[in-house]
Design an enzyme around this catalytic site. Sequence first.
Site, mmCIF file in Angstrom:
data_model
loop_
_atom_site.group_PDB
_atom_site.id
_atom_site.type_symbol
_atom_site.label_atom_id
_atom_site.label_comp_id
_atom_site.label_asym_id
_atom_site.label_seq_id
_atom_site.Cartn_x
_atom_site.Cartn_y
_atom_site.Cartn_z
ATOM 1 N N ARG A 48 0.822 -1.218 0.000
ATOM 2 C CA ARG A 48 0.000 0.000 0.000
ATOM 3 C C ARG A 48 0.854 1.266 0.000
ATOM 4 O O ARG A 48 0.420 2.302 -0.501
ATOM 5 C CB ARG A 48 -0.941 -0.002 1.211
ATOM 6 C CG ARG A 48 -2.041 1.085 1.154
ATOM 7 C CD ARG A 48 -3.050 0.894 2.271
ATOM 8 N NE ARG A 48 -4.187 1.808 2.146
ATOM 9 C CZ ARG A 48 -4.431 2.818 2.985
ATOM 10 N NH1 ARG A 48 -3.603 3.065 3.989
ATOM 11 N NH2 ARG A 48 -5.499 3.580 2.810
ATOM 12 N N ILE B 184 -7.307 7.513 -1.106
ATOM 13 C CA ILE B 184 -7.141 6.061 -1.136
ATOM 14 C C ILE B 184 -8.009 5.520 -0.007
ATOM 15 O O ILE B 184 -7.952 6.006 1.128
ATOM 16 C CB ILE B 184 -5.659 5.653 -0.967
ATOM 17 C CG1 ILE B 184 -5.509 4.121 -1.013
ATOM 18 C CG2 ILE B 184 -5.032 6.239 0.276
ATOM 19 C CD1 ILE B 184 -4.049 3.664 -1.029
ATOM 20 N N SER B 185 -8.841 4.552 -0.318
ATOM 21 C CA SER B 185 -9.850 4.093 0.638
ATOM 22 C C SER B 185 -9.217 3.464 1.870
ATOM 23 O O SER B 185 -8.111 2.910 1.834
ATOM 24 C CB SER B 185 -10.782 3.071 -0.018
ATOM 25 O OG SER B 185 -11.572 3.674 -1.005
ATOM 26 N N GLN B 186 -9.941 3.538 2.972
ATOM 27 C CA GLN B 186 -9.566 2.854 4.208
ATOM 28 C C GLN B 186 -9.396 1.363 3.923
ATOM 29 O O GLN B 186 -10.248 0.745 3.273
ATOM 30 C CB GLN B 186 -10.656 3.070 5.243
ATOM 31 C CG GLN B 186 -10.441 2.364 6.572
ATOM 32 C CD GLN B 186 -11.666 2.450 7.463
ATOM 33 O OE1 GLN B 186 -12.686 3.021 7.079
ATOM 34 N NE2 GLN B 186 -11.582 1.867 8.642
ATOM 35 N N PRO B 187 -8.325 0.725 4.390
ATOM 36 C CA PRO B 187 -8.134 -0.701 4.122
ATOM 37 C C PRO B 187 -9.318 -1.579 4.526
ATOM 38 O O PRO B 187 -9.646 -2.538 3.823
ATOM 39 C CB PRO B 187 -6.876 -1.037 4.930
ATOM 40 C CG PRO B 187 -6.091 0.238 4.909
ATOM 41 C CD PRO B 187 -7.132 1.321 5.027
#
Length: 225
Positions: free
Chosen positions: A46, A72-75
């Site tokens: 990431r 960038i989206s939250q994992p």
Amino acid sequence: MALDKHPHVLGFGMASARSRARLISRLEQLGIQDDRVLEAMNRVPRHMFVDEAMTSRAYDDTALPIGYGQTISQPYIVAQMTSLLLADGEPANVLEIGTGSGYQAAVLAELIDAVYTVERVKPLYELARRRFAELGYRNIRVREAREDILGLPAYGPFDVILVTAGAEQLPTSLYEQMADGGRMIVPVAVPGGGQRLVVVRRQGSSFAREDLDPVSFVPLIEGND
């Protein structure tokens, strides 16, 4: 396969491997149970999908800015959406609406034979394309989104369509790009504010909607179709 031997993470130190392991442990604590998803997210670096100034936070379970009003989206959200995508079996192909940093597409590429992804912001499209090439992802086709069309109708139909931006209402223009028996996973605005993750399933000419958890995504730009 050991992290330091995986082709997509060659050359990166053990610090990122330990950080990644902590993130995977966090996802398990939050209820992500699909080992395929956890292993895929463990493999994807990431820190290669965020700006250099953000690399120290790359494995925090939080969304991060990537410029141009995008994130960038939250994992956890990536893991949740990927788990939903696999819930009815592994699809042969997937269309992602909103490439962004490319992180979600990279996770999908660890699991799916053919990943198609479109991005409307040209600099993000160009950066994601370079990242995919540098990391050796040969099963991702990234395209710059057209102003007049949502999706990639010329490449469909798709077993799953994954929308990674919040729609004001269900994007019905994507329905014909869904394969019979296919699904669309999309965040949709709800009355009173906020968004909810929605799964749409297609059976012939019928489309069934299921509302799931509250989420928060940047707005979907649908163009002028």
